[in-house]
Design an enzyme around this catalytic site. Sequence first.
Site, mmCIF file in Angstrom:
data_model
loop_
_atom_site.group_PDB
_atom_site.id
_atom_site.type_symbol
_atom_site.label_atom_id
_atom_site.label_comp_id
_atom_site.label_asym_id
_atom_site.label_seq_id
_atom_site.Cartn_x
_atom_site.Cartn_y
_atom_site.Cartn_z
ATOM 1 N N HIS A 222 0.852 -1.193 0.000
ATOM 2 C CA HIS A 222 0.000 0.000 0.000
ATOM 3 C C HIS A 222 0.888 1.243 0.000
ATOM 4 O O HIS A 222 2.102 1.146 0.161
ATOM 5 C CB HIS A 222 -0.971 -0.005 1.182
ATOM 6 C CG HIS A 222 -0.327 0.018 2.526
ATOM 7 N ND1 HIS A 222 0.395 -1.038 3.038
ATOM 8 C CD2 HIS A 222 -0.297 0.974 3.477
ATOM 9 C CE1 HIS A 222 0.835 -0.733 4.243
ATOM 10 N NE2 HIS A 222 0.434 0.499 4.533
ATOM 11 N N HIS B 238 1.368 3.835 1.970
ATOM 12 C CA HIS B 238 1.861 4.550 3.152
ATOM 13 C C HIS B 238 3.376 4.656 3.015
ATOM 14 O O HIS B 238 4.037 3.692 2.605
ATOM 15 C CB HIS B 238 1.526 3.792 4.437
ATOM 16 C CG HIS B 238 0.130 4.022 4.925
ATOM 17 N ND1 HIS B 238 -0.447 3.205 5.868
ATOM 18 C CD2 HIS B 238 -0.801 4.957 4.629
ATOM 19 C CE1 HIS B 238 -1.677 3.629 6.122
ATOM 20 N NE2 HIS B 238 -1.909 4.694 5.375
ATOM 21 N N ASP C 285 5.907 4.457 4.960
ATOM 22 C CA ASP C 285 6.789 3.473 5.596
ATOM 23 C C ASP C 285 6.832 2.154 4.826
ATOM 24 O O ASP C 285 7.616 1.263 5.161
ATOM 25 C CB ASP C 285 6.406 3.243 7.060
ATOM 26 C CG ASP C 285 4.982 2.760 7.252
ATOM 27 O OD1 ASP C 285 4.106 3.093 6.424
ATOM 28 O OD2 ASP C 285 4.729 2.052 8.247
ATOM 29 N N HIS C 286 6.031 2.038 3.787
ATOM 30 C CA HIS C 286 6.028 0.829 2.957
ATOM 31 C C HIS C 286 6.573 1.073 1.554
ATOM 32 O O HIS C 286 6.824 0.110 0.831
ATOM 33 C CB HIS C 286 4.611 0.255 2.847
ATOM 34 C CG HIS C 286 4.133 -0.303 4.140
ATOM 35 N ND1 HIS C 286 4.160 -1.651 4.424
ATOM 36 C CD2 HIS C 286 3.643 0.309 5.250
ATOM 37 C CE1 HIS C 286 3.685 -1.840 5.651
ATOM 38 N NE2 HIS C 286 3.367 -0.666 6.169
ATOM 39 N N HIS D 54 -7.000 -2.171 5.655
ATOM 40 C CA HIS D 54 -5.956 -1.396 6.327
ATOM 41 C C HIS D 54 -6.145 0.109 6.139
ATOM 42 O O HIS D 54 -5.255 0.879 6.430
ATOM 43 C CB HIS D 54 -4.576 -1.819 5.808
ATOM 44 C CG HIS D 54 -3.431 -1.133 6.495
ATOM 45 N ND1 HIS D 54 -3.220 -1.201 7.856
ATOM 46 C CD2 HIS D 54 -2.439 -0.350 6.022
ATOM 47 C CE1 HIS D 54 -2.136 -0.499 8.171
ATOM 48 N NE2 HIS D 54 -1.642 0.032 7.072
#
Length: 168
Positions: free
Chosen positions: A35, A37, A39-40, A117
Amino acid sequence: GRSLTLVDCGEGTQHHIAVCPSTKLYAVDDILITHLHGDHCFGIFGLLCSMGMAERTEPVSVVGPKGIRAMVEAALLAAPPCELPVPLRFSELEAGFSGYVKETASGLRVSAYPIEHGPPTWGYVLQEPDRAGKLDAKKARTMGAAGPQLGQLKNGQDITLADGGVVK
């Protein structure tokens, strides 16, 4: 050579690849983003630029939610002189998509399934190709198998013995 599949690419990804003796930057052929975000996925920009600086020319596959292509292209465009000799092959997943995505350079079958999520998010299932199992030749001979039958057993085939018995 060895081909690696990376699931998500946060900001520390390059560092972890650099300090891991069994993982090399040039071996990453497939990047699967769950996804969008940060941090990903925010580490993908630097990772791709480093591949370019290392003069990598083999394609890299990037799979992720709709928008991953625009995100990557915008960041690379805004960060000259990051010239990418690396051809990027994007596969964007549309909302609600579920199922087979691709086969990776290393032969893994990748499927994606939506998960809850917040933003559109996918979990990935990586399925290794079938491989012949390990054969206990001593046990197979004790059961009556011989010669070419041992190869058949190793390849996962059942054999029928002269007495009608079956060895699996």
